[in-house]
Design a protein around this motif. Structure first.
Motif, mmCIF file in Angstrom:
data_model
loop_
_atom_site.group_PDB
_atom_site.id
_atom_site.type_symbol
_atom_site.label_atom_id
_atom_site.label_comp_id
_atom_site.label_asym_id
_atom_site.label_seq_id
_atom_site.Cartn_x
_atom_site.Cartn_y
_atom_site.Cartn_z
ATOM 1 N N LEU A 63 0.766 -1.220 0.574
ATOM 2 C CA LEU A 63 -0.126 -0.227 -0.087
ATOM 3 C C LEU A 63 0.977 1.380 -0.093
ATOM 4 C CD1 LEU A 63 -2.961 -1.132 2.393
ATOM 5 C CD2 LEU A 63 -3.500 -0.254 -0.258
ATOM 6 N N LYS A 64 2.432 0.876 0.864
ATOM 7 C CA LYS A 64 2.429 2.576 0.832
ATOM 8 C C LYS A 64 3.447 2.802 -0.845
ATOM 9 C CE LYS A 64 6.031 0.581 3.388
ATOM 10 N NZ LYS A 64 7.319 0.970 4.444
ATOM 11 N N GLY A 65 3.755 1.922 -1.366
ATOM 12 C CA GLY A 65 3.817 1.840 -2.673
ATOM 13 C C GLY A 65 2.573 3.138 -4.030
ATOM 14 N N PHE A 66 1.387 1.920 -3.804
ATOM 15 C CA PHE A 66 0.696 2.130 -4.958
ATOM 16 C C PHE A 66 -0.126 3.677 -4.098
ATOM 17 C CE2 PHE A 66 -4.371 1.928 -5.396
ATOM 18 C CZ PHE A 66 -4.488 1.827 -5.887
ATOM 19 N N LEU A 67 0.105 4.178 -2.698
ATOM 20 C CA LEU A 67 -0.604 5.504 -1.969
ATOM 21 C C LEU A 67 0.979 6.810 -3.208
ATOM 22 C CD1 LEU A 67 -1.503 4.616 1.600
ATOM 23 C CD2 LEU A 67 -3.089 5.382 -0.678
ATOM 24 N N GLY A 68 2.005 6.225 -2.524
ATOM 25 C CA GLY A 68 3.216 6.810 -2.856
ATOM 26 C C GLY A 68 2.746 7.507 -4.646
ATOM 27 N N ALA A 69 2.875 6.554 -5.433
ATOM 28 C CA ALA A 69 2.425 6.306 -7.356
ATOM 29 C C ALA A 69 0.571 6.717 -7.172
ATOM 30 C CB ALA A 69 2.499 5.068 -7.919
ATOM 31 N N GLY A 70 0.028 6.830 -6.433
ATOM 32 C CA GLY A 70 -0.792 8.039 -6.115
ATOM 33 C C GLY A 70 -1.273 9.470 -5.707
ATOM 34 N N LEU A 71 -0.127 9.543 -5.126
ATOM 35 C CA LEU A 71 -0.202 10.896 -4.293
ATOM 36 C C LEU A 71 0.284 11.719 -6.065
ATOM 37 C CD1 LEU A 71 1.307 10.600 -1.321
ATOM 38 C CD2 LEU A 71 -1.222 11.772 -1.851
ATOM 39 N N GLY A 72 1.762 11.238 -6.891
ATOM 40 C CA GLY A 72 1.874 11.807 -7.737
ATOM 41 C C GLY A 72 0.604 11.509 -9.025
ATOM 42 N N ILE A 73 0.092 11.375 -9.141
ATOM 43 C CA ILE A 73 -0.951 10.872 -10.168
ATOM 44 C C ILE A 73 -2.463 11.817 -10.016
ATOM 45 C CG2 ILE A 73 -2.707 9.324 -11.481
ATOM 46 C CD1 ILE A 73 -0.889 7.059 -11.330
ATOM 47 N N PHE A 74 -3.098 11.691 -8.440
ATOM 48 C CA PHE A 74 -4.006 11.672 -9.328
ATOM 49 C C PHE A 74 -4.007 13.692 -7.904
ATOM 50 C CE2 PHE A 74 -5.348 7.332 -8.441
ATOM 51 C CZ PHE A 74 -6.128 7.645 -9.583
ATOM 52 N N TYR A 75 -3.051 13.792 -6.712
ATOM 53 C CA TYR A 75 -2.688 15.079 -6.303
ATOM 54 C C TYR A 75 -1.895 16.047 -6.353
ATOM 55 C CZ TYR A 75 -1.772 17.775 -2.466
ATOM 56 O OH TYR A 75 -1.123 19.850 -1.859
ATOM 57 N N ALA A 76 -0.806 15.073 -7.418
ATOM 58 C CA ALA A 76 -0.148 16.238 -8.570
ATOM 59 C C ALA A 76 -0.144 16.538 -9.514
ATOM 60 C CB ALA A 76 1.311 16.188 -8.055
ATOM 61 N N GLY A 77 -1.330 15.804 -10.402
ATOM 62 C CA GLY A 77 -2.165 15.988 -11.943
ATOM 63 C C GLY A 77 -0.819 15.203 -12.362
ATOM 64 N N GLY A 78 -0.942 14.193 -12.658
ATOM 65 C CA GLY A 78 0.374 12.959 -13.379
ATOM 66 C C GLY A 78 -0.082 13.036 -14.664
ATOM 67 N N GLY A 114 7.187 -1.711 -4.128
ATOM 68 C CA GLY A 114 7.651 -1.940 -6.148
ATOM 69 C C GLY A 114 6.518 -2.729 -6.243
ATOM 70 N N LEU A 115 5.494 -3.638 -5.706
ATOM 71 C CA LEU A 115 4.353 -3.736 -6.793
ATOM 72 C C LEU A 115 3.378 -3.079 -6.540
ATOM 73 C CD1 LEU A 115 3.022 -6.582 -8.000
ATOM 74 C CD2 LEU A 115 2.210 -7.388 -5.814
ATOM 75 N N GLY A 116 3.102 -2.664 -5.340
ATOM 76 C CA GLY A 116 2.084 -1.135 -5.257
ATOM 77 C C GLY A 116 2.171 -0.702 -6.051
ATOM 78 N N VAL A 117 3.760 0.292 -6.511
ATOM 79 C CA VAL A 117 3.608 1.552 -7.769
ATOM 80 C C VAL A 117 3.439 0.661 -8.601
ATOM 81 C CG1 VAL A 117 6.053 2.536 -8.965
ATOM 82 C CG2 VAL A 117 5.117 2.039 -5.868
ATOM 83 N N LEU A 118 3.805 -0.315 -9.187
ATOM 84 C CA LEU A 118 3.304 -1.131 -10.311
ATOM 85 C C LEU A 118 1.404 -1.488 -10.481
ATOM 86 C CD1 LEU A 118 4.966 -2.034 -12.162
ATOM 87 C CD2 LEU A 118 4.880 -4.890 -11.836
ATOM 88 N N ILE A 119 0.840 -1.590 -9.725
ATOM 89 C CA ILE A 119 -0.208 -1.651 -9.777
ATOM 90 C C ILE A 119 -0.462 -0.497 -9.513
ATOM 91 C CG2 ILE A 119 -2.324 -1.930 -7.790
ATOM 92 C CD1 ILE A 119 -0.960 -4.532 -6.456
ATOM 93 N N MET A 120 -0.277 0.251 -9.043
ATOM 94 C CA MET A 120 -1.338 1.262 -9.381
ATOM 95 C C MET A 120 -0.792 2.411 -10.829
ATOM 96 S SD MET A 120 -2.449 4.542 -9.185
ATOM 97 C CE MET A 120 -3.390 4.459 -7.277
ATOM 98 N N LEU A 121 0.681 1.975 -11.911
ATOM 99 C CA LEU A 121 0.988 2.336 -12.708
ATOM 100 C C LEU A 121 0.230 1.437 -13.824
ATOM 101 C CD1 LEU A 121 4.746 3.818 -12.344
ATOM 102 C CD2 LEU A 121 2.171 5.065 -11.932
ATOM 103 N N MET A 122 0.444 0.119 -13.565
ATOM 104 C CA MET A 122 0.219 -0.882 -14.709
ATOM 105 C C MET A 122 -0.097 -2.076 -14.143
ATOM 106 S SD MET A 122 4.241 -0.270 -16.854
ATOM 107 C CE MET A 122 5.123 -0.296 -15.656
ATOM 108 N N PRO A 123 -1.318 -2.016 -14.250
ATOM 109 C CA PRO A 123 -2.098 -2.866 -13.253
ATOM 110 C C PRO A 123 -2.293 -4.449 -13.781
ATOM 111 C CG PRO A 123 -3.992 -1.565 -14.214
ATOM 112 C CD PRO A 123 -2.738 -0.686 -14.488
ATOM 113 N N VAL A 124 -2.645 -4.109 -15.423
ATOM 114 C CA VAL A 124 -1.841 -6.239 -16.049
ATOM 115 C C VAL A 124 -0.992 -6.288 -15.842
ATOM 116 C CG1 VAL A 124 -2.336 -7.010 -18.287
ATOM 117 C CG2 VAL A 124 -3.665 -5.141 -18.020
ATOM 118 N N VAL A 125 0.482 -5.689 -15.911
ATOM 119 C CA VAL A 125 1.720 -6.182 -15.863
ATOM 120 C C VAL A 125 1.979 -6.466 -13.988
ATOM 121 C CG1 VAL A 125 4.393 -4.933 -15.980
ATOM 122 C CG2 VAL A 125 2.723 -4.055 -17.375
ATOM 123 N N ALA A 126 1.528 -5.641 -13.272
ATOM 124 C CA ALA A 126 1.799 -6.182 -12.392
ATOM 125 C C ALA A 126 0.753 -7.951 -11.286
ATOM 126 C CB ALA A 126 1.062 -5.202 -10.635
ATOM 127 N N ALA A 127 -0.654 -7.666 -12.087
ATOM 128 C CA ALA A 127 -1.073 -8.792 -11.836
ATOM 129 C C ALA A 127 -0.195 -10.162 -12.527
ATOM 130 C CB ALA A 127 -2.387 -8.283 -12.619
#
Length: 201
Positions: A63-78, A114-127
């Protein structure tokens, strides 16, 4: 730009949270730094405390990676204008996990984060990577082998699925980083002394 700076700082701080240390002590009364491999990650928790601890820490570190990447996308306007924002913040979450602000800049090997980041950025690849990791661990009982193979697959799959170049770059850097963090495991795998996963209870 201010939003991105705030997101970067928060991502690093979130990544730095030592879930294994906190849960180990608070819930099970165990300091993982004093047992097994001395690592506060999910694998050592699984071996030392048991399956519930290992799974719980794995999910929280992910979740740490998921939230980190999510902050960049949804808060910082990625996305869609700046896909690199999610990558930058995701990397900082991984950096926080590996060099924690709360552990004198020490930490884990960053596979879960790292997997959490991957889930946020590339969910199919992560799966796909997760299923490959799971299959390797199930068959061989070597978590490290599954992590190494899974990491190496990320940039390959990112290319196959025609992901943005910044994601492919992230996958390549993440693979190199995770494999490097496993260099001692690679040595043990080669000489036959690597420990197999076996829960305490």
């Amino acid at each position: 730009m201010l939003e991105l700076i705030i997101a970067c700082v928060l991502s690093y701080v979130i990544g730095s949270i030592p879930n294994g240390l906190i849960l180990g002590k608070a819930v099970w009364g165990v300091d993982l730094r004093e047992h097994g491999s001395k690592n506060i990650g999910a694998t050592n928790a699984w071996r030392t405390i048991g399956k519930p601890a290992g799974i719980s820490i794995f999910i929280l570190d992910m979740l740490k990676g998921f939230l980190g990447a999510g902050l960049g996308i949804f808060y910082a306007g990625g996305l869609p204008d700046h896909p690199e924002y999610g990558v930058i913040c995701g990397i900082l979450a991984v950096v926080g996990h590996s060099w924690s602000l709360f552990l004198k800049f020490k930490g884990g090997k960053s596979v879960s984060t790292g997997l959490g980041v991957l889930i946020m950025l590339m969910p199919v690849v992560a799966a796909i990577v997760f299923l490959v990791w799971l299959a390797i661990v199930f068959v061989t009982r070597y978590v490290s082998l599954g992590s190494i193979v899974g990491a190496a697959l990320v940039p390959v799959l990112a290319l196959i699925f025609d992901m943005p170049m910044v994601y492919i770059g992230f996958g390549t850097l993440a693979a190199i980083f995770i494999i490097y963090r496993h260099k001692s495991n690679i040595e043990r795998l080669l000489n036959g002394t690597e420990s197999k996963i076996k829960a305490a209870k």
